[in-house]
Enzyme design. Sequence first.
Site, mmCIF file in Angstrom:
data_model
loop_
_atom_site.group_PDB
_atom_site.id
_atom_site.type_symbol
_atom_site.label_atom_id
_atom_site.label_comp_id
_atom_site.label_asym_id
_atom_site.label_seq_id
_atom_site.Cartn_x
_atom_site.Cartn_y
_atom_site.Cartn_z
ATOM 1 N N GLN A 12 0.829 -1.205 0.000
ATOM 2 C CA GLN A 12 0.000 0.000 0.000
ATOM 3 C C GLN A 12 0.873 1.268 0.000
ATOM 4 O O GLN A 12 0.672 2.163 -0.821
ATOM 5 C CB GLN A 12 -0.913 -0.008 1.234
ATOM 6 C CG GLN A 12 -1.928 1.129 1.236
ATOM 7 C CD GLN A 12 -2.531 1.365 2.622
ATOM 8 O OE1 GLN A 12 -2.103 0.774 3.615
ATOM 9 N NE2 GLN A 12 -3.515 2.237 2.685
ATOM 10 N N ASP A 34 10.476 -6.494 -3.658
ATOM 11 C CA ASP A 34 9.363 -7.203 -3.020
ATOM 12 C C ASP A 34 9.548 -8.680 -3.315
ATOM 13 O O ASP A 34 10.469 -9.079 -4.025
ATOM 14 C CB ASP A 34 8.005 -6.685 -3.538
ATOM 15 C CG ASP A 34 6.929 -6.760 -2.443
ATOM 16 O OD1 ASP A 34 6.812 -7.844 -1.823
ATOM 17 O OD2 ASP A 34 6.227 -5.762 -2.211
ATOM 18 N N TYR A 140 1.426 -7.615 16.108
ATOM 19 C CA TYR A 140 1.866 -6.497 15.259
ATOM 20 C C TYR A 140 2.341 -5.334 16.139
ATOM 21 O O TYR A 140 3.422 -4.773 15.932
ATOM 22 C CB TYR A 140 0.700 -6.068 14.376
ATOM 23 C CG TYR A 140 0.929 -4.819 13.556
ATOM 24 C CD1 TYR A 140 1.858 -4.806 12.512
ATOM 25 C CD2 TYR A 140 0.207 -3.648 13.802
ATOM 26 C CE1 TYR A 140 2.054 -3.661 11.754
ATOM 27 C CE2 TYR A 140 0.398 -2.505 13.049
ATOM 28 C CZ TYR A 140 1.321 -2.517 12.025
ATOM 29 O OH TYR A 140 1.509 -1.394 11.277
ATOM 30 N N LYS A 144 6.065 -3.726 16.581
ATOM 31 C CA LYS A 144 6.353 -2.309 16.305
ATOM 32 C C LYS A 144 7.033 -1.648 17.509
ATOM 33 O O LYS A 144 7.957 -0.859 17.348
ATOM 34 C CB LYS A 144 5.067 -1.572 15.927
ATOM 35 C CG LYS A 144 4.548 -1.931 14.537
ATOM 36 C CD LYS A 144 5.537 -1.517 13.445
ATOM 37 C CE LYS A 144 5.013 -1.799 12.049
ATOM 38 N NZ LYS A 144 6.012 -1.481 11.000
#
Length: 323
Positions: A12, A34, A140, A144
């Site tokens: 994104q 990627d 997640y 982080k």
Amino acid sequence: MSASLVIGANGQIGSELVDALAAAHGDANVVAADLAPPRAPGRSPFVALDVLDRARLGEIVQRHSVADVYLLAATLSAKGEAAPLDTWRLNVDGLLNVLELARERRIARVFWPSSIAAFGPHTPRDPAPQWTAMDPTTMYGASKLAGERLCAYYFARHGVDVRSVRLPGVISHRTPPGGGTTDYAIAMFHAAKRGEAYRCFVDADTTLPMIYMPDTIRAIGELMAAEPSRVRIRSSYNLAGMSFAARTLADAIAREVPGFSVRYEPDFRLAIADSWPASIDDREAAEDWGWHAHYDLRAMTADMLAHVVADPAIIPANAGIQH
Ligand code: SER
């Protein structure tokens, strides 16, 4: 000239960042990386890379004279709960691979995004301060928060020039988002454009910090362009764009798309959303490197509706995530 390497270039943020960097520095000076080539080949060189493969990452950095690395490859909050260990590995070990190359002076600067997901239920909600309790409840978010501490450590211990922002939910129209909790906002636009009702997986009153993609790309550019001495925070900067309840977004869309309706059927993602703050205090980013968001809810909604393509292949409006 030395190149910028964007890891997670099909994602994104990565896909739009590659174009922005190419516009600023030239197509040939951006390397898009990627796992697999993009569906539509871009103008910048593409390399296949799994960021967990440190040897290959090193080869690419050398071969393309990479100076700056933008690490966007990550598993997001909702998807991450389906495979927590893989999420930790990609999000933390991937970052460590990049930081280690920077420590060895094989790359000069690193950008890596943290997230509002690094906050938790004990963080003051409205707004979340820069320095505060952080007790994330998702893998997640844990990855982080760990990543933030690794960035601060590599800067303090090894002088690595790493820069980071805690991104709110990023709203954009070009690519499908990848399994985040804030993605309900994007899915709502796609449903509206297709003339469908939207089944929303958070509550009508769920209020989260969000940011529009042009502001996101500008924030990354401004932070990376700042004099090193201005970047006083080396863990991650709070960054605000806008904040709204799901119902407020639905109303804003319905004003432009008469008849658009939303049903609220929260699933496990509501608990994730409820553990995050409703708004963000980003005064440090404003003071240190001049951050100021341009897009509010109204401007973002108008731009999204002008650009979202009513293509079911891009994002099924009611896509569920298995948990
Ligand atoms: N957009 C992300 C998510 O919802 C938050 O950083 O997972």
